[in-house]
Design a protein around this motif. Structure first.
Motif, mmCIF file in Angstrom:
data_model
loop_
_atom_site.group_PDB
_atom_site.id
_atom_site.type_symbol
_atom_site.label_atom_id
_atom_site.label_comp_id
_atom_site.label_asym_id
_atom_site.label_seq_id
_atom_site.Cartn_x
_atom_site.Cartn_y
_atom_site.Cartn_z
ATOM 1 N N UNK A 1 0.826 -1.200 0.000
ATOM 2 C CA UNK A 1 0.000 0.000 0.000
ATOM 3 C C UNK A 1 0.862 1.251 0.000
ATOM 4 N N UNK A 2 1.908 1.271 0.828
ATOM 5 C CA UNK A 2 2.771 2.443 0.905
ATOM 6 C C UNK A 2 3.523 2.648 -0.402
ATOM 7 N N UNK A 7 4.552 5.677 -5.449
ATOM 8 C CA UNK A 7 4.549 5.717 -6.915
ATOM 9 C C UNK A 7 3.551 6.739 -7.436
ATOM 10 N N UNK A 8 2.385 6.800 -6.842
ATOM 11 C CA UNK A 8 1.369 7.762 -7.255
ATOM 12 C C UNK A 8 1.865 9.191 -7.010
ATOM 13 N N UNK A 9 2.511 9.415 -5.880
ATOM 14 C CA UNK A 9 3.050 10.735 -5.570
ATOM 15 C C UNK A 9 4.140 11.143 -6.539
ATOM 16 N N UNK A 10 5.038 10.212 -6.863
ATOM 17 C CA UNK A 10 6.097 10.515 -7.829
ATOM 18 C C UNK A 10 5.523 10.822 -9.200
ATOM 19 N N UNK A 11 4.531 10.083 -9.606
ATOM 20 C CA UNK A 11 3.888 10.336 -10.893
ATOM 21 C C UNK A 11 3.246 11.717 -10.904
#
Length: 52
Positions: A1-2, A7-11
């Motif tokens: 989950x983390x 990954x979503x934040x980096x994207x």
């Protein structure tokens, strides 16, 4: 989950950077527009100063 959140934040951070790099001509044009806007402000300030 983390890992998924990371990954979503980096994207989310990389997407605007890539778009900005891909539109270098657009960024250059934006810089020119900002410069012209600054010159207009200077002209207006000079005009007000002359009236005082």
């Amino acid at each position: 989950m983390a890992q998924r959140m990371v990954r979503t934040g980096l994207l989310a951070l990389m997407l605007p950077v890539l778009l900005a790099l891909g539109g270098c001509n657009t960024v250059e044009g934006l810089g020119q527009d900002i410069k012209k806007g600054g010159e207009a402000v200077e002209d207006a300030a000079s005009s007000v100063k002359k009236k005082l």
